[in-house]
Motif scaffolding. Structure first.
Motif, short mmCIF file in Angstrom:
data_model
loop_
_atom_site.label_atom_id
_atom_site.label_comp_id
_atom_site.label_asym_id
_atom_site.label_seq_id
_atom_site.Cartn_x
_atom_site.Cartn_y
_atom_site.Cartn_z
N LEU A 279 41.70 32.90 38.17
CA LEU A 279 42.29 33.96 37.36
C LEU A 279 43.76 33.66 37.06
CD1 LEU A 279 40.79 37.10 39.18
CD2 LEU A 279 39.88 35.85 37.20
N LEU A 280 44.48 33.12 38.03
CA LEU A 280 45.88 32.75 37.80
C LEU A 280 46.00 31.62 36.79
CD1 LEU A 280 47.38 32.85 41.42
CD2 LEU A 280 47.88 34.42 39.55
N ALA A 281 45.11 30.64 36.88
CA ALA A 281 45.13 29.53 35.93
C ALA A 281 44.89 30.04 34.51
CB ALA A 281 44.08 28.49 36.32
N HIS A 282 43.97 30.97 34.38
CA HIS A 282 43.68 31.55 33.07
C HIS A 282 44.86 32.35 32.54
CE1 HIS A 282 42.01 34.52 30.22
NE2 HIS A 282 41.17 33.54 29.90
N GLU A 283 45.52 33.11 33.41
CA GLU A 283 46.62 33.97 33.00
C GLU A 283 47.83 33.18 32.54
OE1 GLU A 283 48.60 37.65 32.41
OE2 GLU A 283 46.50 37.19 32.77
N PHE A 284 48.07 32.03 33.16
CA PHE A 284 49.29 31.28 32.87
C PHE A 284 49.05 29.98 32.12
CE2 PHE A 284 50.41 33.97 36.47
CZ PHE A 284 51.57 34.55 36.00
N GLN B 108 46.70 19.85 35.82
CA GLN B 108 45.79 19.51 36.91
C GLN B 108 46.49 19.60 38.26
OE1 GLN B 108 44.01 15.66 36.04
NE2 GLN B 108 42.09 16.64 35.48
N ARG B 109 47.75 19.17 38.30
CA ARG B 109 48.52 19.26 39.55
C ARG B 109 48.65 20.71 39.98
NH1 ARG B 109 52.71 16.73 37.92
NH2 ARG B 109 53.99 18.55 37.39
N GLN B 110 48.94 21.57 39.02
CA GLN B 110 49.05 23.00 39.30
C GLN B 110 47.72 23.55 39.81
OE1 GLN B 110 48.16 25.95 36.23
NE2 GLN B 110 50.37 26.29 36.12
N ALA B 111 46.61 23.18 39.16
CA ALA B 111 45.30 23.69 39.54
C ALA B 111 44.87 23.17 40.91
CB ALA B 111 44.26 23.29 38.49
N THR C 127 48.72 34.91 47.47
CA THR C 127 48.13 34.46 46.21
C THR C 127 48.88 35.03 45.02
OG1 THR C 127 45.94 34.29 47.24
CG2 THR C 127 46.01 34.40 44.83
N PHE C 128 49.28 36.30 45.12
CA PHE C 128 49.94 36.95 43.99
C PHE C 128 51.47 36.91 44.09
CE2 PHE C 128 45.67 38.69 43.81
CZ PHE C 128 45.38 38.53 42.47
N THR C 129 51.99 36.10 44.99
CA THR C 129 53.44 35.86 45.05
C THR C 129 53.69 34.36 44.95
OG1 THR C 129 53.29 35.96 47.48
CG2 THR C 129 54.04 37.94 46.34
N ILE C 130 53.33 33.61 45.99
CA ILE C 130 53.49 32.15 45.96
C ILE C 130 52.62 31.54 44.87
CG2 ILE C 130 53.25 30.04 47.30
CD1 ILE C 130 53.56 31.77 49.84
N GLY C 131 51.35 31.96 44.83
CA GLY C 131 50.44 31.44 43.82
C GLY C 131 50.90 31.78 42.42
N LEU C 132 51.41 32.98 42.23
CA LEU C 132 51.92 33.40 40.94
C LEU C 132 53.08 32.51 40.51
CD1 LEU C 132 52.54 37.06 39.86
CD2 LEU C 132 54.36 35.40 39.61
N PHE C 133 53.99 32.20 41.45
CA PHE C 133 55.14 31.35 41.15
C PHE C 133 54.69 29.95 40.74
CE2 PHE C 133 58.22 28.19 42.65
CZ PHE C 133 59.35 28.57 41.92
N LEU C 134 53.73 29.38 41.50
CA LEU C 134 53.25 28.03 41.18
C LEU C 134 52.51 28.00 39.85
CD1 LEU C 134 51.94 26.91 44.69
CD2 LEU C 134 54.01 26.14 43.53
#
Length: 310
Positions: free
Chosen positions: A270-275, A92-95, A136-143
């Motif tokens: 989409l990032l939440a689903h991927e990771f 949840q913190r990540q989301a 989104t696809f760099t910082i967001g990807l890392f998080l």
């Protein structure tokens, strides 16, 4: 003035979004195709043509990029504090971080600013949109990888980032402008690009309506209140202060602040689903912030108009 702005700026946006919702309910449209048309065709054409047409100088563009990155950082800090107060678990913190840091400056923010402030406001959003997509696809990807990533997900997401045409459209536009190329005079090239960029606003809103139709939100709970409060209310307030610190002209500042009140970006889900993140929370954040923004963006715009008129 509130109702005039709602009818003239926000209502047209949600009218087109509603059409997308109704069309999907009737025909079950293929969302992936619509998203790809936006990302790979209309958005790059818009960014390329607007970079060539905009009167913003190089230092102003860099200043807008810096503002966008600073806004993302402030939202990270606010969401981290909120997550600790609410004692959220790691997913949840990540989301929550993703839902508050990255906002829908494309499908939603761009039409909103265009209707509110015209093409001058849209020109400012070119650099916001490009920065947000890359972030989104760099910082967001890392998080998103903070806990429990799927095997190979990192490289798939990184490869997806490198395939995003937004960055290349921005670089091509900057290069063409800096070298003095007058591509506007090359009719066979410029006319198609101009037609495509003109289609972006309406098509993006229709796509958002289809996305809303195909989202199944979770029940409304305390963490979602935090996401709505930070994304739709706190973000514009902090952005206003940031524009004053950075010395933006009032018209540019108003465009930037209005866009920061846009709902959560769809890419965060989409990032939440991927990771392996909290997909239910992520998709619900997109859904509810989009609905509530009908009210909050109207209020924000009304206050900004009063500020500009003062």
């Amino acid at each position: 003035m509130f109702f005039d702005l709602f009818l003239n700026v926000c209502a047209p946006i949600f009218f087109v979004v509603g059409l997308g919702w109704l069309l999907d309910r009737k025909f079950r449209l293929h969302l992936e195709t619509l998203v790809k048309l936006n990302i790979y065709l209309l958005v790059p054409a818009f960014i390329f043509t607007r970079v060539l047409d905009t009167e913003l100088a190089g230092h102003e563009a860099l200043q807008i990029v810096g503002f966008t990155l600073a806004t993302i950082t402030l939202m990270f800090i606010c969401s981290t504090i909120a997550a600790r107060v609410l004692k959220m678990h790691s997913q949840q913190r990540q989301a929550l971080r993703l839902a508050t840091m990255f906002y829908n400056c494309g499908n939603y923010g761009l039409p909103l600013v265009t209707l509110a402030f015209g093409h001058e406001g849209a020109a400012v959003q070119v650099y916001v949109l490009a920065t947000m997509n890359v972030a989104t696809f760099t910082i967001g990807l890392f998080l998103a990888q903070e806990r429990g990533e799927k095997p190979g997900a990192h490289w798939r997401a990184l490869n997806g980032m490198l395939r995003q045409p937004t960055l290349y459209a921005l670089l091509a536009g900057v290069l063409a402008k800096s070298t003095g190329l007058h591509l506007q005079e090359v009719t066979w090239l410029w006319q198609p690009l101009d037609l495509l960029q003109a289609a972006l606003v309406g098509f993006a809103l229709l796509t958002l309506g289809v996305q809303m139709s195909q989202t199944r939100p979770a029940p409304f709970r305390a963490p979602l209140f935090a996401a709505l409060g930070i994304r739709l209310i706190l973000s514009p307030l902090l952005a206003l202060g940031l524009t004053q610190i950075m010395g933006f002209p009032p018209a540019v500042a108003a465009s930037l602040v209005l866009a920061t009140g846009a709902p959560t970006a769809v890419n965060t889900a989409l990032l939440a689903h991927e990771f392996g993140g909290d997909v239910s929370f992520a998709t619900s954040s997109v859904y509810y912030t989009t609905l509530v923004s009908m009210l909050t963006t109207t209020v924000t715009l009304s206050l900004l108009k009063l500020w500009l008129a003062a």
